[in-house]
Scaffold this active site. Structure first.
Site, short mmCIF file in Angstrom:
data_model
loop_
_atom_site.label_atom_id
_atom_site.label_comp_id
_atom_site.label_asym_id
_atom_site.label_seq_id
_atom_site.Cartn_x
_atom_site.Cartn_y
_atom_site.Cartn_z
N HIS A 110 -0.40 -0.36 -7.02
CA HIS A 110 -0.57 -1.81 -6.97
C HIS A 110 0.82 -2.44 -6.94
CE1 HIS A 110 0.47 -1.64 -11.19
NE2 HIS A 110 -0.61 -0.90 -11.48
N GLU A 111 0.82 -3.75 -7.01
CA GLU A 111 2.08 -4.50 -6.85
C GLU A 111 3.11 -4.14 -7.94
OE1 GLU A 111 4.45 -6.67 -4.66
OE2 GLU A 111 2.43 -6.11 -4.00
N HIS A 118 3.60 -1.05 -9.23
CA HIS A 118 4.26 0.14 -8.71
C HIS A 118 5.20 -0.23 -7.55
CE1 HIS A 118 0.28 1.90 -10.13
NE2 HIS A 118 1.13 2.62 -10.82
N GLN A 173 -1.60 14.07 -20.40
CA GLN A 173 -1.40 12.82 -21.14
C GLN A 173 -2.70 12.09 -21.44
OE1 GLN A 173 1.17 11.32 -17.88
NE2 GLN A 173 0.26 9.33 -18.30
N VAL A 205 4.91 -6.77 -13.93
CA VAL A 205 4.35 -7.64 -12.89
C VAL A 205 2.93 -8.06 -13.29
CG1 VAL A 205 3.72 -7.82 -10.44
CG2 VAL A 205 5.71 -6.45 -11.13
N SER A 262 -3.67 0.03 -13.00
CA SER A 262 -4.72 0.73 -12.25
C SER A 262 -6.04 0.64 -13.01
CB SER A 262 -4.34 2.20 -12.07
OG SER A 262 -3.07 2.31 -11.45
#
Ligand code: AMP
Length: 297
Positions: free
Chosen positions: A34-35, A37, A61, A176, A186
Site C-alpha cells: 500500500h501507499e 510501503h 513472527q 502514512v 495491510s
C-alpha cells in the site's frame, strides 16, 4: 525489474550492484503493498542506487492463533506496484527457501521487546529480528528502510544492528495515513465497513493527547488517560494498551521529555491495529510527528 525467489540469486544481484559501485537499498515487507510501503520504496529509490523490495510473510513472527493463514497476499499486484516505483529487484522467497529446516538459531533483542506489542505477542519480535537478520545477511551491506508505523519494530531493529555491528544503515520513514487519519496497514483489509468507520478513533485519540501536550501537559498518566477516554467512546473498539515511552530505549516515562513515543494498540472485532505519534519535548517547545497524508482537520 528482477523478480527473484532464491537466496543465491538475490545475494549475487546485490554483490554485482556493489561491485559496480552502486549502493543497495532494502525495503523488507510482508507484501500486499500500500501507499505506506510505497513511501518507503520512494525513500529507498531517492537514497540508494539498487533498490531491493523483499516480500515474505514470515511465519516466525506470527503467534499461535494469529492471522498467518489469512494474511492478505497479492504477489502480482505487488510486482506491478514495485515496477511502477522503479524498483530494481523484488525478492519473494518461499517458506522452504527461507526456512528449509526449522531454525535452531534465533535473534532476541532483550528489554525493548518486553512491553508494548511484545506483551500481547511474546514471540513476535524474535520472529522479526530473526528474519530481518537473515535478510540483511542475504542482501549484504545496505541501507534498510523501515516505517515509523511500527515504532517498536524500528527501535528493536535499530538496536540489533548496533549491538551486532551489522553492515546496514537503518532509516526510519514517516507513518502514512488515510485521509481520515487511519494509519495504512495491510490488516485494514480485514475491517468490515462498521469497523473501518470506527478505526480513525485511534488517530483522533492520539491527536487529542498531542494537543494537550502542545498546550502544556507533561504528565504521562494524564496523556494516556486522554487517549483511553477518547477510545472508550467508540463501542466497537477494545483498547489493548496506550503507552508513553522513550522513543529509542522504549522505557516507560512518567513525564514527557525528550523524544517520546505515544503508542496505542486496539482490537476492532478480530483485527488488531496499532498506531502512534512521535512527540519531541524540549522545555516549552513541542513538536508532534503525526505522520503524513491528507489528514482531515
Ligand atoms: P509490513 O508489510 O506490514 O511488514 O510492513 C513493511 C514495512 O512497511 C515496515 O517497515 C512497516 O513499518 C512499513 N509500513 C507499514 N505501514 C506503514 C505506514 N502506514 N506508513 C509507513 N510505513 C509503513
Amino acid at each position: 525489474m528482477l523478480h527473484i525467489d532464491t537466496i543465491a540469486e538475490v545475494r549475487a544481484a546485490c554483490e554485482r550492484a556493489r561491485r559496480a559501485g552502486r549502493t543497495v537499498g532494502v525495503v523488507p515487507t510482508m507484501g500486499f503493498l500500500h501507499e505506506g510501503h510505497r513511501s518507503l520504496i520512494r525513500q529507498a529509490r531517492a537514497r540508494t542506487d539498487f533498490v531491493v523490495v523483499t516480500i515474505f510473510v514470515n511465519p516466525l513472527q506470527f503467534g499461535a492463533g494469529e492471522d498467518l493463514d489469512r494474511y492478505p497476499r497479492d504477489l502480482a499486484g505487488d510486482l506491478s506496484q514495485c515496477a511502477d516505483e522503479g524498483v530494481d529487484c523484488v525478492f519473494a522467497p518461499s517458506q522452504a527457501e527461507m526456512y528449509p529446516r526449522p531454525p535452531l538459531t534465533t535473534v532476541h533483542v532483550a528489554q525493548l521487546t518486553d512491553g508494548l506489542c511484545g506483551a500481547a505477542r511474546p514471540t513476535h519480535f524474535d520472529g522479526v529480528t530473526t528474519v530481518v537478520t537473515k535478510l540483511f545477511a542475504i542482501v549484504g551491506p545496505s541501507v534498510a528502510f523501515f516505517g515509523r508505523k511500527d515504532a517498536q519494530q524500528l527501535a528493536v531493529v535499530t538496536r540489533m544492528v548496533h549491538d551486532l555491528d551489522l553492515p546496514v544503515e537503518v532509516v526510519g520513514c514517516p507513518l502514512v495515513r488515510e485521509a481520515d487519519g487511519l494509519a495504512l496497514s495491510s490488516r485494514n483489509a480485514y475491517l468490515d465497513p462498521e469497523e473501518r468507520a470506527a478505526a480513525p478513533v485511534l488517530f483522533r485519540a492520539l491527536r487529542a493527547a498531542s494537543d494537550a501536550v502542545v498546550a502544556g501537559e507533561r504528565d504521562a498518566a494524564r496523556v494516556r488517560a486522554i487517549v483511553a477516554t477518547e477510545v472508550a467512546e467508540q463501542p466497537r473498539v477494545t483498547l489493548e494498551y496506550v503507552e508513553v515511552r522513550d522513543a529509542h530505549e522504549l522505557t516507560q516515562l512518567t513525564q514527557l521529555d525528550g523524544e517520546v513515543l505515544l503508542a496505542v494498540a486496539a482490537r476492532f472485532g478480530h483485527t488488531r491495529l496499532i498506531d502512534n505519534v512521535g512527540i519531541t519535548v524540549d522545555g516549552n517547545t513541542v513538536r508532534v510527528d503525526l505522520g503524513t497524508g491528507q489528514v482531515l482537520a
